[in-house]
Design a protein around this motif. Structure first.
Motif, PDB file in Angstrom:
ATOM      1  N   UNK A  32       0.842  -1.185   0.000  1.00 33.97           N
ATOM      2  CA  UNK A  32       0.000   0.000   0.000  1.00 33.97           C
ATOM      3  C   UNK A  32       0.877   1.234   0.000  1.00 33.97           C
ATOM      4  N   UNK A  33       0.368   2.278  -0.619  1.00 41.22           N
ATOM      5  CA  UNK A  33       1.069   3.552  -0.657  1.00 41.22           C
ATOM      6  C   UNK A  33       0.088   4.675  -0.407  1.00 41.22           C
ATOM      7  N   UNK A  34       0.587   5.750   0.190  1.00 42.09           N
ATOM      8  CA  UNK A  34      -0.307   6.856   0.479  1.00 42.09           C
ATOM      9  C   UNK A  34       0.435   8.106   0.883  1.00 42.09           C
ATOM     10  N   UNK A  35      -0.299   9.185   0.975  1.00 46.65           N
ATOM     11  CA  UNK A  35       0.223  10.480   1.400  1.00 46.65           C
ATOM     12  C   UNK A  35      -0.644  11.003   2.532  1.00 46.65           C
ATOM     13  N   UNK A  36      -0.006  11.539   3.563  1.00 53.25           N
ATOM     14  CA  UNK A  36      -0.737  12.102   4.692  1.00 53.25           C
ATOM     15  C   UNK A  36      -0.104  13.429   5.097  1.00 53.25           C
ATOM     16  N   UNK A  37      -0.936  14.340   5.520  1.00 54.45           N
ATOM     17  CA  UNK A  37      -0.492  15.643   6.031  1.00 54.45           C
ATOM     18  C   UNK A  37      -0.962  15.737   7.480  1.00 54.45           C
ATOM     19  N   UNK A  38      -0.036  15.947   8.410  1.00 53.35           N
ATOM     20  CA  UNK A  38      -0.351  15.964   9.832  1.00 53.35           C
ATOM     21  C   UNK A  38       0.462  17.044  10.533  1.00 53.35           C
ATOM     22  N   UNK A  39       0.064  17.455  11.756  1.00 53.51           N
ATOM     23  CA  UNK A  39       0.958  18.284  12.563  1.00 53.51           C
ATOM     24  C   UNK A  39       2.261  17.525  12.838  1.00 53.51           C
ATOM     25  N   UNK A  40       3.365  18.249  12.984  1.00 52.17           N
ATOM     26  CA  UNK A  40       4.653  17.602  13.220  1.00 52.17           C
ATOM     27  C   UNK A  40       4.662  16.820  14.533  1.00 52.17           C
ATOM     28  N   UNK A  41       3.907  17.287  15.511  1.00 50.12           N
ATOM     29  CA  UNK A  41       3.663  16.568  16.762  1.00 50.12           C
ATOM     30  C   UNK A  41       2.366  17.125  17.322  1.00 50.12           C
ATOM     31  N   UNK A  42       1.728  16.484  18.282  1.00 52.66           N
ATOM     32  CA  UNK A  42       0.446  16.984  18.785  1.00 52.66           C
ATOM     33  C   UNK A  42       0.565  18.402  19.340  1.00 52.66           C
ATOM     34  N   UNK A  43      -0.169  19.334  18.763  1.00 58.66           N
ATOM     35  CA  UNK A  43      -0.130  20.719  19.197  1.00 58.66           C
ATOM     36  C   UNK A  43       0.830  21.594  18.427  1.00 58.66           C
ATOM     37  N   UNK A  44       1.575  21.031  17.491  1.00 58.91           N
ATOM     38  CA  UNK A  44       2.512  21.812  16.693  1.00 58.91           C
ATOM     39  C   UNK A  44       1.762  22.653  15.664  1.00 58.91           C
ATOM     40  N   UNK A  45       2.296  23.858  15.388  1.00 63.10           N
ATOM     41  CA  UNK A  45       1.725  24.666  14.313  1.00 63.10           C
ATOM     42  C   UNK A  45       2.467  24.468  12.997  1.00 63.10           C
ATOM     43  N   UNK A  46       3.414  23.547  12.985  1.00 65.29           N
ATOM     44  CA  UNK A  46       4.088  23.137  11.754  1.00 65.29           C
ATOM     45  C   UNK A  46       3.485  21.826  11.271  1.00 65.29           C
ATOM     46  N   UNK A  47       3.481  21.622   9.953  1.00 66.06           N
ATOM     47  CA  UNK A  47       2.877  20.423   9.384  1.00 66.06           C
ATOM     48  C   UNK A  47       3.920  19.607   8.625  1.00 66.06           C
ATOM     49  N   UNK A  48       3.699  18.306   8.604  1.00 55.14           N
ATOM     50  CA  UNK A  48       4.579  17.385   7.885  1.00 55.14           C
ATOM     51  C   UNK A  48       3.762  16.648   6.834  1.00 55.14           C
TER      52      UNK A  48
END
Length: 275
Positions: A32-48
């Motif tokens: 399986x392959x996929x792409x996800x966009x999440x906060x860098x850690x819980x509560x971070x205002x940066x995204x990964x």
């Protein structure tokens, strides 16, 4: 908890499965392959943004299980209550890529391990179910060795609905994540050595980490191809460590899409078709 929760370990990757009520194969394997966009850690205002392609294995044994709900050993299974022991993996985050944590140690891959009770509350229809899940997990960081990083408890109320023909499956849930002082300090504590005028020292305490709403599902495109997606909303307004300089926002969202290709499946059916 940080970045993408893969529900994967040691080369075994979980993926969406077929609907309840079907004669499901004992095992399935593929990619399986996929792409996800999440906060860098819980509560971070940066995204990964992460794009991954990994092998998966689904195994539906009476005791050993590797399916969409986790990897582990099912110790008790009745019509109303299920008890299992399982684990999950979260991806790391580099502090050099997160301004709020710059100069601090990186956040490593986290392995969560422990028991989970699942209680069936009621079935609104023959193809749907409402259940309560009570997972208690020890958290171990894998970064230059293994280190215990506390424990979490995430009571979850979930509603699952599946197409009787196995073409699609969806689940929505609401949960609250609570952590002891160790895991909260891992994410939100700032030692004196890492304090700056913009990032004062902070000692985190135990308590609520976040509340969460989630929605996920999959759709069968072809016998061997299945698309999946998820959307998650986290709220930190009532978090025990709301005053931490590392908790930078009141809420955050995560989303992901992907494809799963089944390469081989068992000719032997699982004892029960229920996931």
């Amino acid at each position: 908890m940080n970045t993408i929760k893969l529900l994967a370990t040691a080369g075994i990757v979980l993926a969406p499965a077929c609907a309840a009520g079907q004669a499901l194969p004992l095992w399935e394997a593929g990619v399986f392959g996929g792409t996800a966009v999440t906060p860098s850690y819980p509560g971070s205002n940066e995204r990964s943004t992460r794009t991954l392609a990994l092998p998966f294995l689904i195994y539906r044994g009476e005791v050993l299980r590797a399916d969409r709900s986790g990897v582990g050993a099912r110790l008790l299974n009745t019509d109303q209550v299920e008890l299992d022991v399982g684990f999950a993996l979260s991806l790391p985050a580099r502090s050099s890529e997160v301004p709020a944590r710059r100069g601090m140690p990186d956040l490593g891959s986290l392995v969560e391990f422990g028991p989970r009770v699942k209680i069936k509350l009621f079935d609104p229809s023959p193809n749907s179910r409402v259940r309560l899940e009570l997972p208690l997990r020890a958290v171990i960081e894998a970064r230059g060795g293994l280190r215990r990083q506390g424990a979490t408890f995430e009571p979850r109320l979930a509603y699952a609905l599946a197409d009787p023909q196995g073409r699609w499956h969806m689940e929505t849930y609401a949960s609250a994540v609570l952590g002891n002082a160790t895991i909260n300090d891992y994410f939100y504590g700032v030692g004196q050595a890492y304090a700056t005028p913009q990032r004062p020292a902070y000692a985190a305490r135990s308590g609520l980490m976040l509340t969460r709403l989630g929605l996920g599902g999959s759709y069968l495109l072809h016998r061997d191809w299945r698309a999946f997606a998820f959307l998650r909303y986290d709220n930190y307004a009532g978090a025990a460590n709301r005053d931490s300089p590392l908790l930078r926002q009141h809420s955050g969202t995560s989303a992901g899409i992907g494809l799963m290709w089944t390469w081989r499946r068992s000719g032997q059916a699982a004892r029960s078709g229920e996931e």
